[in-house]
Design a protein around this motif. Structure first.
Motif, PDB file in Angstrom:
ATOM      1  N   MET A   1       0.847  -1.201   0.000  1.00 16.69           N
ATOM      2  CA  MET A   1       0.000   0.000   0.000  1.00 16.69           C
ATOM      3  C   MET A   1       0.876   1.244   0.000  1.00 16.69           C
ATOM      4  O   MET A   1       1.831   1.343   0.776  1.00 16.69           O
ATOM      5  N   PRO A   2       0.635   2.226  -0.871  1.00 14.58           N
ATOM      6  CA  PRO A   2       1.433   3.456  -0.874  1.00 14.58           C
ATOM      7  C   PRO A   2       1.303   4.200   0.448  1.00 14.58           C
ATOM      8  O   PRO A   2       0.296   4.102   1.137  1.00 14.58           O
ATOM      9  N   LYS A   3       2.334   4.973   0.761  1.00 11.42           N
ATOM     10  CA  LYS A   3       2.343   5.647   2.052  1.00 11.42           C
ATOM     11  C   LYS A   3       3.052   6.989   1.939  1.00 11.42           C
ATOM     12  O   LYS A   3       3.987   7.162   1.172  1.00 11.42           O
ATOM     13  N   ILE A   4       2.552   7.949   2.736  1.00 12.67           N
ATOM     14  CA  ILE A   4       3.157   9.264   2.820  1.00 12.67           C
ATOM     15  C   ILE A   4       3.293   9.626   4.295  1.00 12.67           C
ATOM     16  O   ILE A   4       2.438   9.275   5.111  1.00 12.67           O
ATOM     17  N   ILE A   5       4.362  10.312   4.650  1.00 13.37           N
ATOM     18  CA  ILE A   5       4.605  10.742   6.027  1.00 13.37           C
ATOM     19  C   ILE A   5       4.715  12.261   6.030  1.00 13.37           C
ATOM     20  O   ILE A   5       5.418  12.841   5.191  1.00 13.37           O
ATOM     21  N   LEU A   6       4.018  12.895   6.970  1.00 14.66           N
ATOM     22  CA  LEU A   6       4.098  14.341   7.102  1.00 14.66           C
ATOM     23  C   LEU A   6       4.241  14.689   8.574  1.00 14.66           C
ATOM     24  O   LEU A   6       3.430  14.283   9.404  1.00 14.66           O
ATOM     25  N   VAL A   7       5.264  15.439   8.883  1.00 12.91           N
ATOM     26  CA  VAL A   7       5.501  15.921  10.243  1.00 12.91           C
ATOM     27  C   VAL A   7       5.369  17.437  10.228  1.00 12.91           C
ATOM     28  O   VAL A   7       5.944  18.104   9.362  1.00 12.91           O
ATOM     29  N   GLY A   8       4.580  17.975  11.161  1.00  8.48           N
ATOM     30  CA  GLY A   8       4.354  19.418  11.189  1.00  8.48           C
ATOM     31  C   GLY A   8       4.618  20.018  12.546  1.00  8.48           C
ATOM     32  O   GLY A   8       4.708  19.327  13.553  1.00  8.48           O
ATOM     33  N   GLY A   9       4.762  21.331  12.567  1.00  8.58           N
ATOM     34  CA  GLY A   9       4.988  22.067  13.805  1.00  8.58           C
ATOM     35  C   GLY A   9       5.247  23.526  13.489  1.00  8.58           C
ATOM     36  O   GLY A   9       5.033  23.985  12.364  1.00  8.58           O
ATOM     37  N   PHE A  10       5.705  24.260  14.489  1.00  7.58           N
ATOM     38  CA  PHE A  10       6.025  25.671  14.276  1.00  7.58           C
ATOM     39  C   PHE A  10       7.445  25.941  14.763  1.00  7.58           C
ATOM     40  O   PHE A  10       8.001  25.227  15.608  1.00  7.58           O
ATOM     41  N   LEU A  11       8.029  26.976  14.206  1.00  6.75           N
ATOM     42  CA  LEU A  11       9.389  27.368  14.570  1.00  6.75           C
ATOM     43  C   LEU A  11       9.327  28.431  15.659  1.00  6.75           C
ATOM     44  O   LEU A  11       8.527  29.371  15.592  1.00  6.75           O
ATOM     45  N   LYS A  12      10.167  28.299  16.671  1.00  9.94           N
ATOM     46  CA  LYS A  12      10.071  29.134  17.861  1.00  9.94           C
ATOM     47  C   LYS A  12      10.534  30.570  17.637  1.00  9.94           C
ATOM     48  O   LYS A  12      10.148  31.472  18.370  1.00  9.94           O
ATOM     49  N   SER A  13      11.382  30.783  16.648  1.00 10.82           N
ATOM     50  CA  SER A  13      11.898  32.135  16.435  1.00 10.82           C
ATOM     51  C   SER A  13      12.242  32.338  14.967  1.00 10.82           C
ATOM     52  O   SER A  13      12.338  31.384  14.188  1.00 10.82           O
TER      53      SER A  13
END
Length: 375
Positions: A1-13
């Protein structure tokens, strides 16, 4: 099965963001949200000028998927451009104010893309946690939403048969629910008595409401009853239960394209099942509206007959009272007329003075002759 990974967040400065841009540019040159090439200095200056939150995404693919689907730098440019509206909507950014800087790194073991994005307006680029959720859960939900958006586009050809099967099974499930409701309303004595009773009670409550009678407009307590009715229809009928499990399986295949951890898959499927039985505002409430329509029409003919009978009874009582009132009025008029007539024909009283003035009554001549002869 095809797969995608996404990691998200914000930068502190901003410093952190500037360093990330420098690293990204060293690996591969940058491009913006429109797929246009841009220098690292221009990107860094845009970061210095913004006052909003700076977000980041890390999107990774499997090597075999990249080779099979011919995913490269140009492909990712087109993907970012295509999904920039969804990205802006997810993070509450006006599309014209969105700025994004990306870099595609075609590594052997995990090809991936770095992305930094923000709004040019200070009051945009934020997430709002839903009721009972934390800020971290809100960020995870936004990440999952964008991961699903990318996966649907990248694996469109491979997922098309799955989506078609999902649509077909969903329509069959809706038809099954509609047929069950039709059986309950027309042949009420041949189905579960408790289900019939609850549907009748639900219809009375909904008919008592004012305004539009659709699921999205119902109060929360009635929504819960409609949700429970749908779950009972699915659980009580073997065919409906089988179709629901098939529908659930197709959804799980889609979820696995962007969720690898079994715990994450189970969590996403639990959320999906909750949305199926209790759709949020704007969700798929077709089956819920079927239940509402059937509940409203339940016993409507009997109620119409009862209302007609009550109206006839009220009309009879009114006409009877009116007739009695008219008879009373007519009797009063007759009595008043009789009293006046009696007064008119009553003889006048003769006083003694009037009697003295009156001449004596003399007998007629024939009577005088008869009296003379007798004498």
């Amino acid at each position: 099965m095809p797969k995608i990974i996404l990691v998200g967040g914000f930068l502190k400065s901003q410093t952190h963001a500037l360093n990330n841009l420098a690293y990204m540019d060293r690996q591969s040159s940058l491009f913006d949200e429109n797929g246009q090439e841009i220098t690292v200095r221009e990107a860094q200056q845009a970061v210095r000028d913004t006052e909003s939150i700076i977000w980041r995404h890390y999107v990774s693919f499997r090597r075999e998927d990249v080779e099979r689907l011919s995913v490269d730098r140009e492909y990712m440019k087109a993907l970012v451009t295509l999904k920039k509206a969804a990205l802006a909507k997810t993070y509450h950014i006006a599309p014209e104010n969105l700025r994004a800087f990306c870099s595609w790194h075609n590594k052997d073991h995990h090809p991936h893309m770095h992305m930094i994005f923000f709004s040019t307006k200070r009051r945009e680029g934020y997430l709002i946690p839903t009721k009972g959720k934390t800020a971290k859960e809100a960020m995870n939900a936004a990440t999952e939403r964008m991961k699903a958006a990318y996966a649907r586009e990248v694996f469109r050809e491979e997922l098309t048969p799955v989506y078609e099967q999902k649509t077909q099974v969903r329509d069959q499930l809706s038809e099954n629910v509609e047929e069950q409701l039709r059986t309950i309303t027309k042949e009420r004595y041949k189905v579960d008595p408790a289900l019939t009773k609850d549907l009748r009670a639900l219809g009375k409550e909904i008919r008592a409401l004012e305004g539009r009678k659709y699921y999205m407009y119902l109060p929360p307590e009635l929504k819960e009853k409609v949700d429970g009715m749908l779950r009972r229809l699915v659980d009580n009928d073997p065919n409906a239960g089988k179709l629901f499990e098939e529908y659930r399986t197709t959804q799980q295949e889609i979820v696995k394209t962007y969720a690898e951890n079994p715990i994450s898959v189970a969590k996403k499927m639990k959320e999906w099942e909750n949305d199926f039985f209790h759709p949020a505002q704007g969700g798929d409430s077709k089956r819920h509206n079927m239940i509402i329509s059937s509940a409203i029409s339940f016993d409507r003919e009997q109620e119409y007959r009862e209302k007609c009978q009550a109206a006839i009874t009220r009309s009879l009582i009114y006409n009877l009272c009116r007739s009695i009132n008219q008879d009373n009025e007519r009797g009063k008029k007759v009595l008043a007329h009789t009293s006046k007539t009696t007064k008119k024909i009553q003889p006048k009283r003769i006083t003694a003075r009037k009697a003295a003035r009156m001449e004596p009554i003399r007998p007629e001549r024939s009577e005088e002759r008869r009296v003379g002869k007798e004498c």
